[in-house]
Design an enzyme around this catalytic site. Sequence first.
Site, PDB file in Angstrom:
ATOM      1  N   SER A 116      47.230  40.017  41.490  1.00 22.94           N
ATOM      2  CA  SER A 116      45.506  40.203  41.605  1.00 22.94           C
ATOM      3  C   SER A 116      45.434  40.304  43.115  1.00 22.94           C
ATOM      4  O   SER A 116      46.327  41.076  43.748  1.00 22.94           O
ATOM      5  CB  SER A 116      44.597  39.221  41.067  1.00 22.94           C
ATOM      6  OG  SER A 116      43.219  39.844  41.238  1.00 22.94           O
ATOM      7  N   ASP A 128      42.553  45.273  31.125  1.00 25.13           N
ATOM      8  CA  ASP A 128      42.232  44.202  32.146  1.00 25.13           C
ATOM      9  C   ASP A 128      40.565  44.779  32.476  1.00 25.13           C
ATOM     10  O   ASP A 128      40.393  45.932  32.990  1.00 25.13           O
ATOM     11  CB  ASP A 128      43.024  44.585  33.532  1.00 25.13           C
ATOM     12  CG  ASP A 128      42.730  43.619  34.488  1.00 25.13           C
ATOM     13  OD1 ASP A 128      41.632  43.157  34.989  1.00 25.13           O
ATOM     14  OD2 ASP A 128      43.824  43.247  35.234  1.00 25.13           O
ATOM     15  N   HIS A 136      43.888  40.291  32.415  1.00 26.05           N
ATOM     16  CA  HIS A 136      44.163  39.869  33.622  1.00 26.05           C
ATOM     17  C   HIS A 136      44.811  38.402  33.636  1.00 26.05           C
ATOM     18  O   HIS A 136      44.968  37.990  34.956  1.00 26.05           O
ATOM     19  CB  HIS A 136      43.081  40.211  34.568  1.00 26.05           C
ATOM     20  CG  HIS A 136      43.093  40.051  35.965  1.00 26.05           C
ATOM     21  ND1 HIS A 136      43.456  41.204  36.654  1.00 26.05           N
ATOM     22  CD2 HIS A 136      42.849  39.076  36.939  1.00 26.05           C
ATOM     23  CE1 HIS A 136      43.518  40.860  38.100  1.00 26.05           C
ATOM     24  NE2 HIS A 136      42.961  39.488  38.301  1.00 26.05           N
TER      25      HIS A 136
END
Length: 283
Positions: free
Chosen positions: A150, A226, A259
Site C-alpha cells: 500500500s 481490494d 487489501h
Amino acid sequence: MDLTNLSQAKVFGGWHKQYQHHSAVLNCDMRFAVFLPLKATSSSPVPVLYWLSGLTCTDENFMQKAAAFHKAAELGIAIVVPDTSPRGEGVPDDPEGSYDFGLGAGFYLNATQEPWKKNYQMYSYVVDELPKLIEANFPITDKRAIAGHSMGGHGALTIGIRNPERYVSISAFSPICHPTTVPWGEKAFRHYLGEDKSTWQQYDAVELLKHASTKLPILVDQGDADGFLEEQLKPQTLVDVAQKQQVPLTLRMQPGYDHSYFFIQTFIGEHLEFHAARLLAED
C-alpha cells in the site's frame, strides 16, 4: 551509535528482534525489526529484504501477520522492517488525527514544509541511515531488495526506481502507484511538500518511470476485490508506463483478494523467491 534491543524471539531457527535507536535524520527515537535466519553469522552474512509497511502500520504488522519467516529462513534471507513514520514527543501529527496523514503515514518522502520537515525525512532514513546502521551491527550484507504494501508499496517502488544501484529487485502488494493523482497522495504531498506539484513527481512511481532508465525487475500483486483499487491504487497506470519504457514489470491481478495481510500471507513466499533469485545470485 545507540541501539537498544527491545525484544527477541526464536523462530524457524533464526531470530526476530526489535530495536530502538535515535535517528539523526528524523530527530527522534525510531524502532525497527529484523529477522535473522540461522544462516546469518559474522563469517557468513546474508542479503536482506527491506519491507515498507502501509498506513497506520508500525514495524510489527508485517513481522506478526505476513508469515514470511519460514520461507526467509529456508532461503537464508534477512528481513528488515522500519516504522512507517517518525514518532514520539514533539513529532507533529495531523491536527485532526486522521489515519492517512501524520503519525503512521510518513509516505517515505523528505518533507520540505513546516512543521513536518524537522522529522518527516523517511526517504533519507530508509535509503541511507537505516542500511548503514543495519550493515554496521548485524551479519547482513549490502545486497538489498525492497518491497512493501500500500503506502509502503509506493515507498518501495519510488525508492527502488530512484536508487537502482542500491537494490537488486522491487516488489509490492497493492501499491499506491500514482499518488499525485489520488486522494491519499494529494493530501499527504500537499502538506509535506507544498503546493508546487512539480516537486511531487519525485515520489510518484508512474512519473518516475516516465524518465527512469532502471531495469530492475518489479513484481506487483494486486487483489481485484481490494476496496481501494479504483480510487487510490490505480495499478494500470504503472503497467502502461512500464510497457512504454520497457521496464521489466509484472502485475498479477489476484481474483478475490482484498487489501489485507491475508492477501500478503498468500503470496509472500513467491515474493521472497522472486527477490532471492537476485539476492542470492553470484555477482
